[in-house]
Design a protein around this motif. Structure first.
Motif, PDB file in Angstrom:
ATOM      1  N   CYS A  54       0.859  -1.183   0.000  1.00  0.00           N
ATOM      2  CA  CYS A  54       0.000   0.000   0.000  1.00  0.00           C
ATOM      3  C   CYS A  54       0.904   1.244   0.000  1.00  0.00           C
ATOM      4  O   CYS A  54       1.838   1.330   0.783  1.00  0.00           O
ATOM      5  CB  CYS A  54      -0.871  -0.023   1.246  1.00  0.00           C
ATOM      6  SG  CYS A  54      -1.785   1.496   1.507  1.00  0.00           S
ATOM      7  N   CYS A  57       0.448   3.034   3.808  1.00  0.00           N
ATOM      8  CA  CYS A  57       0.895   2.422   5.067  1.00  0.00           C
ATOM      9  C   CYS A  57       1.983   1.365   4.854  1.00  0.00           C
ATOM     10  O   CYS A  57       2.575   0.888   5.796  1.00  0.00           O
ATOM     11  CB  CYS A  57      -0.291   1.801   5.797  1.00  0.00           C
ATOM     12  SG  CYS A  57      -0.959   0.348   4.976  1.00  0.00           S
ATOM     13  N   CYS A  69      -4.680   0.066   0.477  1.00  0.00           N
ATOM     14  CA  CYS A  69      -5.165  -1.165   1.089  1.00  0.00           C
ATOM     15  C   CYS A  69      -6.535  -0.931   1.709  1.00  0.00           C
ATOM     16  O   CYS A  69      -7.016   0.190   1.787  1.00  0.00           O
ATOM     17  CB  CYS A  69      -4.183  -1.657   2.154  1.00  0.00           C
ATOM     18  SG  CYS A  69      -4.225  -0.672   3.654  1.00  0.00           S
ATOM     19  N   CYS A  72      -6.568   1.515   4.788  1.00  0.00           N
ATOM     20  CA  CYS A  72      -6.415   2.933   4.447  1.00  0.00           C
ATOM     21  C   CYS A  72      -7.636   3.484   3.715  1.00  0.00           C
ATOM     22  O   CYS A  72      -7.939   4.663   3.815  1.00  0.00           O
ATOM     23  CB  CYS A  72      -5.177   3.141   3.584  1.00  0.00           C
ATOM     24  SG  CYS A  72      -3.642   2.952   4.501  1.00  0.00           S
TER      25      CYS A  72
HETATM   26 ZN   LIG Z   1      -2.660   1.065   3.567  1.00  0.00          ZN
END
Ligand SMILES: [Zn+2]
Length: 211
Positions: A54, A57, A69, A72
């Motif tokens: 991602c 993150c 992701c 998030c």
């Molecule tokens: Zn993420």
């Protein structure tokens, strides 16, 4: 170099695997049927094609490249809180404890104590940019939030504590600007605790006692 030795060298690069174990893996494969070995090879190739990180993150997840992701992008995630861990295994463990519903950030390592300038050991630039992106979105906008708290969740050993200090120092200009709290999970753990091996109860208590 024989194919046996060549493959042994590859396995030796795996975390915690020495020469003897690496060789055992090779002989294990030699005894397996060809279908098993082919499937193993295909799955390894697949891993690189279907799993990406991602961009916010840095969690590994099944996706196309550059996709956010689920954590998030989900509306259900508590966007007021961001928890920093060293590695994916720590994230998995905290998620398993079911006591945290906020965002994560995978730092990718710890900062060695002996070195002064350490940009390559951890994703510090990426961390600061994720924090800034999250903090500057007003709560009223879509996907917006008020970043209220950053939780540093590193293992409680000298390197973890050193990294904790390093992060606090780097984060402090953003903290002043956006007025969020920075707390450490480690203070709710006992000395020497590895997050990766902590049980859910320990993590729950550490989260409750964070300061
Ligand atoms: Zn993420």
């Amino acid at each position: 170099m024989s194919p046996i030795d060549k493959l042994t060298e590859y396995f030796k690069e795996f975390p915690g695997i020495g020469e003897r174990q690496a060789k055992r893996f090779v002989y294990f494969l030699l005894h397996k049927n060809p279908i098993y070995v082919k499937e193993l090879g295909d799955n390894i190739l697949d891993l690189k094609n279907t799993i990406h990180q991602c961009p916010s993150c840095f969690l590994f997840f099944q996706s196309k490249q550059d996709q956010l992701c689920e954590i998030c992008s989900s509306q259900k995630t508590d966007k007021t809180s961001l928890l920093i861990v060293e590695k994916d295994a720590d994230y998995e463990n905290i998620k398993r404890s079911k006591n945290y519903n906020g965002m994560y950030f995978i730092l990718g390592g710890l900062v060695p104590i002996v070195t002064k300038e350490t940009p390559n050991f951890v994703r510090i630039k990426e961390l600061l940019s994720t924090i800034e992106n999250q903090a500057k979105k007003p709560a009223s906008t879509q996907g917006g939030n008020d970043l209220k708290e950053i939780i540093i969740a590193l293992s409680l050993n000298p390197q973890g504590e050193h990294t904790d200090m390093y992060l606090r120092e780097k984060i402090s200009p953003l903290q002043e600007k956006f007025k969020f709290k920075v707390v450490s999970l480690g203070r709710g753990l006992s000395t020497g605790t590895e997050l990766e091996y902590s049980d859910s109860e320990t993590i729950k208590n550490a989260l409750l006692n964070r300061q």
